[in-house]
Design a protein around this motif. Structure first.
Motif, PDB file in Angstrom:
ATOM      1  N   PHE A   1      -4.439  -8.153   8.310  1.00  0.00           N
ATOM      2  CA  PHE A   1      -5.465  -7.388   9.029  1.00  0.00           C
ATOM      3  C   PHE A   1      -4.857  -6.687  10.242  1.00  0.00           C
ATOM      4  O   PHE A   1      -5.144  -5.515  10.501  1.00  0.00           O
ATOM      5  CB  PHE A   1      -6.602  -8.309   9.486  1.00  0.00           C
ATOM      6  CG  PHE A   1      -7.542  -7.639  10.455  1.00  0.00           C
ATOM      7  CD1 PHE A   1      -8.558  -6.820   9.984  1.00  0.00           C
ATOM      8  CD2 PHE A   1      -7.384  -7.799  11.828  1.00  0.00           C
ATOM      9  CE1 PHE A   1      -9.418  -6.176  10.874  1.00  0.00           C
ATOM     10  CE2 PHE A   1      -8.222  -7.157  12.721  1.00  0.00           C
ATOM     11  CZ  PHE A   1      -9.245  -6.346  12.246  1.00  0.00           C
TER      12      PHE A   1
ATOM     13  N   SER B   1      -4.633  -1.432  -2.695  1.00  0.00           N
ATOM     14  CA  SER B   1      -5.650  -1.397  -1.643  1.00  0.00           C
ATOM     15  C   SER B   1      -5.301  -2.364  -0.517  1.00  0.00           C
ATOM     16  O   SER B   1      -4.866  -3.497  -0.774  1.00  0.00           O
ATOM     17  CB  SER B   1      -7.003  -1.786  -2.233  1.00  0.00           C
ATOM     18  OG  SER B   1      -7.943  -2.078  -1.209  1.00  0.00           O
ATOM     19  N   PRO B   2      -5.475  -1.940   0.740  1.00  0.00           N
ATOM     20  CA  PRO B   2      -5.202  -2.844   1.866  1.00  0.00           C
ATOM     21  C   PRO B   2      -5.961  -4.162   1.785  1.00  0.00           C
ATOM     22  O   PRO B   2      -5.447  -5.210   2.178  1.00  0.00           O
ATOM     23  CB  PRO B   2      -5.649  -2.036   3.086  1.00  0.00           C
ATOM     24  CG  PRO B   2      -5.529  -0.616   2.663  1.00  0.00           C
ATOM     25  CD  PRO B   2      -5.869  -0.596   1.202  1.00  0.00           C
ATOM     26  N   TRP B   3      -7.180  -4.119   1.235  1.00  0.00           N
ATOM     27  CA  TRP B   3      -7.986  -5.338   1.135  1.00  0.00           C
ATOM     28  C   TRP B   3      -7.324  -6.345   0.200  1.00  0.00           C
ATOM     29  O   TRP B   3      -7.277  -7.539   0.494  1.00  0.00           O
ATOM     30  CB  TRP B   3      -9.392  -5.006   0.636  1.00  0.00           C
ATOM     31  CG  TRP B   3     -10.119  -4.082   1.546  1.00  0.00           C
ATOM     32  CD1 TRP B   3     -10.282  -2.726   1.386  1.00  0.00           C
ATOM     33  CD2 TRP B   3     -10.757  -4.408   2.786  1.00  0.00           C
ATOM     34  NE1 TRP B   3     -10.989  -2.203   2.439  1.00  0.00           N
ATOM     35  CE2 TRP B   3     -11.302  -3.211   3.312  1.00  0.00           C
ATOM     36  CE3 TRP B   3     -10.937  -5.595   3.490  1.00  0.00           C
ATOM     37  CZ2 TRP B   3     -11.999  -3.185   4.513  1.00  0.00           C
ATOM     38  CZ3 TRP B   3     -11.624  -5.570   4.689  1.00  0.00           C
ATOM     39  CH2 TRP B   3     -12.160  -4.367   5.188  1.00  0.00           C
TER      40      TRP B   3
ATOM     41  N   ASN C   1       0.822  -1.208   0.000  1.00  0.00           N
ATOM     42  CA  ASN C   1       0.000   0.000   0.000  1.00  0.00           C
ATOM     43  C   ASN C   1       0.861   1.265   0.000  1.00  0.00           C
ATOM     44  O   ASN C   1       0.577   2.221  -0.731  1.00  0.00           O
ATOM     45  CB  ASN C   1      -0.927  -0.002   1.216  1.00  0.00           C
ATOM     46  CG  ASN C   1      -1.731   1.268   1.328  1.00  0.00           C
ATOM     47  OD1 ASN C   1      -1.429   2.142   2.141  1.00  0.00           O
ATOM     48  ND2 ASN C   1      -2.750   1.410   0.499  1.00  0.00           N
TER      49      ASN C   1
ATOM     50  N   TYR D   1     -13.693  -2.677  12.416  1.00  0.00           N
ATOM     51  CA  TYR D   1     -12.571  -3.612  12.510  1.00  0.00           C
ATOM     52  C   TYR D   1     -13.020  -4.904  13.192  1.00  0.00           C
ATOM     53  O   TYR D   1     -12.602  -5.993  12.814  1.00  0.00           O
ATOM     54  CB  TYR D   1     -11.418  -2.992  13.298  1.00  0.00           C
ATOM     55  CG  TYR D   1     -10.779  -1.826  12.599  1.00  0.00           C
ATOM     56  CD1 TYR D   1      -9.783  -2.027  11.641  1.00  0.00           C
ATOM     57  CD2 TYR D   1     -11.161  -0.524  12.875  1.00  0.00           C
ATOM     58  CE1 TYR D   1      -9.190  -0.961  10.983  1.00  0.00           C
ATOM     59  CE2 TYR D   1     -10.578   0.560  12.224  1.00  0.00           C
ATOM     60  CZ  TYR D   1      -9.596   0.323  11.292  1.00  0.00           C
ATOM     61  OH  TYR D   1      -9.016   1.371  10.621  1.00  0.00           O
TER      62      TYR D   1
ATOM     63  N   SER E   1      -4.937   2.764   7.653  1.00  0.00           N
ATOM     64  CA  SER E   1      -6.074   2.099   8.288  1.00  0.00           C
ATOM     65  C   SER E   1      -7.032   1.555   7.243  1.00  0.00           C
ATOM     66  O   SER E   1      -7.102   2.064   6.117  1.00  0.00           O
ATOM     67  CB  SER E   1      -6.819   3.075   9.197  1.00  0.00           C
ATOM     68  OG  SER E   1      -5.969   3.565  10.217  1.00  0.00           O
ATOM     69  N   LEU E   2      -7.782   0.547   7.615  1.00  0.00           N
ATOM     70  CA  LEU E   2      -8.782  -0.023   6.707  1.00  0.00           C
ATOM     71  C   LEU E   2      -9.992   0.886   6.569  1.00  0.00           C
ATOM     72  O   LEU E   2     -10.631   0.946   5.519  1.00  0.00           O
ATOM     73  CB  LEU E   2      -9.238  -1.393   7.216  1.00  0.00           C
ATOM     74  CG  LEU E   2      -8.276  -2.573   7.048  1.00  0.00           C
ATOM     75  CD1 LEU E   2      -8.856  -3.801   7.716  1.00  0.00           C
ATOM     76  CD2 LEU E   2      -7.991  -2.851   5.584  1.00  0.00           C
TER      77      LEU E   2
ATOM     78  N   HIS F   1      -3.034  -3.352   9.476  1.00  0.00           N
ATOM     79  CA  HIS F   1      -3.910  -2.228   9.154  1.00  0.00           C
ATOM     80  C   HIS F   1      -4.809  -1.853  10.328  1.00  0.00           C
ATOM     81  O   HIS F   1      -5.378  -0.753  10.339  1.00  0.00           O
ATOM     82  CB  HIS F   1      -4.762  -2.573   7.927  1.00  0.00           C
ATOM     83  CG  HIS F   1      -3.960  -2.706   6.681  1.00  0.00           C
ATOM     84  ND1 HIS F   1      -3.390  -1.621   6.042  1.00  0.00           N
ATOM     85  CD2 HIS F   1      -3.598  -3.799   5.956  1.00  0.00           C
ATOM     86  CE1 HIS F   1      -2.734  -2.041   4.971  1.00  0.00           C
ATOM     87  NE2 HIS F   1      -2.836  -3.364   4.908  1.00  0.00           N
ATOM     88  N   TYR F   2      -4.922  -2.731  11.301  1.00  0.00           N
ATOM     89  CA  TYR F   2      -5.711  -2.424  12.495  1.00  0.00           C
ATOM     90  C   TYR F   2      -4.901  -1.625  13.517  1.00  0.00           C
ATOM     91  O   TYR F   2      -5.340  -0.588  13.996  1.00  0.00           O
ATOM     92  CB  TYR F   2      -6.242  -3.711  13.123  1.00  0.00           C
ATOM     93  CG  TYR F   2      -6.808  -3.523  14.514  1.00  0.00           C
ATOM     94  CD1 TYR F   2      -7.894  -2.689  14.730  1.00  0.00           C
ATOM     95  CD2 TYR F   2      -6.243  -4.186  15.610  1.00  0.00           C
ATOM     96  CE1 TYR F   2      -8.415  -2.507  16.007  1.00  0.00           C
ATOM     97  CE2 TYR F   2      -6.754  -4.017  16.880  1.00  0.00           C
ATOM     98  CZ  TYR F   2      -7.839  -3.174  17.083  1.00  0.00           C
ATOM     99  OH  TYR F   2      -8.339  -2.983  18.341  1.00  0.00           O
TER     100      TYR F   2
ATOM    101  N   THR G   1     -14.902  -6.972  10.695  1.00  0.00           N
ATOM    102  CA  THR G   1     -13.982  -7.526   9.690  1.00  0.00           C
ATOM    103  C   THR G   1     -13.260  -8.741  10.254  1.00  0.00           C
ATOM    104  O   THR G   1     -13.153  -9.785   9.604  1.00  0.00           O
ATOM    105  CB  THR G   1     -12.950  -6.464   9.256  1.00  0.00           C
ATOM    106  OG1 THR G   1     -13.633  -5.324   8.739  1.00  0.00           O
ATOM    107  CG2 THR G   1     -12.014  -7.019   8.180  1.00  0.00           C
TER     108      THR G   1
END
Length: 324
Positions: free
Chosen positions: A232, A94-96, A88, A167, A157-158, A235-236, A170
């Protein structure tokens, strides 16, 4: 009798997706938790329990079924976290998508480890994975111009909100998908082969079960879980350091998996919700808490070798003996 019939009726369709009436009720309670949580702290604590419980489920999938302890599990989780964050930061991915890429890359690394070691004793896989984790930790620390090393890498961050609920849900989706997939696999023909290899590898080979094939499949799936959860996690929390890949985190995962009960999957998740709040309260104890982790593990192995998941069976056997 009527209750038993209702339970059996519900169990059949749910078993097709890896659930049971009890596990469905538990996940429903987890889904509702943020709505009744007193404040953000408890929601974050619930998320923390799910995160480490999911990692412990992935760890237990290997140690509990093929008897391979992945001592590099935290290193693989950290690799997934850093990969998603760096993709990223430098490429705008994209983080996803980065989380999925991290899971796939970690699974590929797990495949290489498995191909090198799974024909041999399980200890070789454990040691090589541990060595890989240490190497990854040192590489990340050695290139601060890319990873910022010990200074910490800021991670996107997501969600564009300080609230924990997005979060939480998710992580909830990752947790329930991991649980269902792992349960479906262990209840399939693959699961029978995993158990056979874990109990007696020579006898398993004698009936035509390939240690390399089935151990590799198991190990790769376990590593994929580590990579996804790691992505995850990065990004959390928002900041990553090489310490994420350290052996200390493996100890925490191992304690949860062993006390929960090897070869159960659900025991690890249940144990995380019991132990993680206690671990959180021990954060002020610094290094002493790892001594406590060890003590808990020793006590569990001596007095509850089957872990929490075996307690219902012990209660049933105790009642049966009492009725005699």
């Amino acid at each position: 009798m009527k209750d038993n019939k209702i339970y059996e009726t519900l169990s059949k369709p749910l078993s097709k997706i890896g659930l049971s009436p009890i596990s469905l009720a538990a996940f429903a309670a987890m889904a509702l938790f943020p709505l009744v949580s007193p404040n953000e702290y408890y929601t974050k604590l619930g998320l923390t329990c799910m995160l480490w419980g999911t990692l412990a489920m992935g760890f237990d999938f290997s140690v509990g079924y093929i008897n391979v302890a992945n001592w590099g599990y935290a290193g693989l989780m950290g690799l997934g976290a850093y990969l998603s964050a760096l993709l990223n930061k430098y490429f705008g991915i994209s983080p996803w998508i980065g989380i999925l890429i991290g899971g796939v890359v970690v699974a590929v690394l797990g495949l290489l480890i498995a191909l090198l070691t799974m024909k041999m004793d399980a200890m070789f896989a454990a040691l090589l994975a541990w060595f890989v984790g240490i190497v990854l930790q040192n590489i990340i620390a050695a290139v601060p111009n890319i990873t910022r090393g010990a200074m910490g890498l800021n991670v996107r961050s997501l969600f564009a909100t300080p609230k924990t609920a997005p979060y939480y849900y998710t992580m909830f989706v990752i947790c329930i998908l991991t649980f269902c997939v792992l349960k479906l696999v262990v209840n399939s023909k693959f699961g029978l082969s995993f158990r056979a290899l874990g109990q007696d590898i020579e006898a398993a080979k004698a009936i035509g079960i390939s240690p390399l094939k089935y151990r590799t499949i198991n190990f790769v799936i376990s590593c994929f879980v580590a990579g996804i959860v790691g992505g995850f996690y990065g990004h959390y929390v928002g900041v990553l350091s090489p310490n994420v890949l350290g052996t200390k985190n493996v100890v925490q995962i191992l304690v949860i998996a062993y006390i929960g009960g090897r070869g159960s999957i659900w025991g690890s998740l249940l144990c995380a919700f019991i132990l993680m709040p206690i671990f959180e309260m021990m954060n002020s104890l610094a290094e002493i808490k790892y001594i406590i982790y060890g003590a808990l593990l020793i006590v569990s192995m001596i007095y509850f070798p089957g872990g929490l998941c075996k307690i219902p069976e012990k209660i049933k056997s105790f009642k049966a003996e009492k009725n005699k």
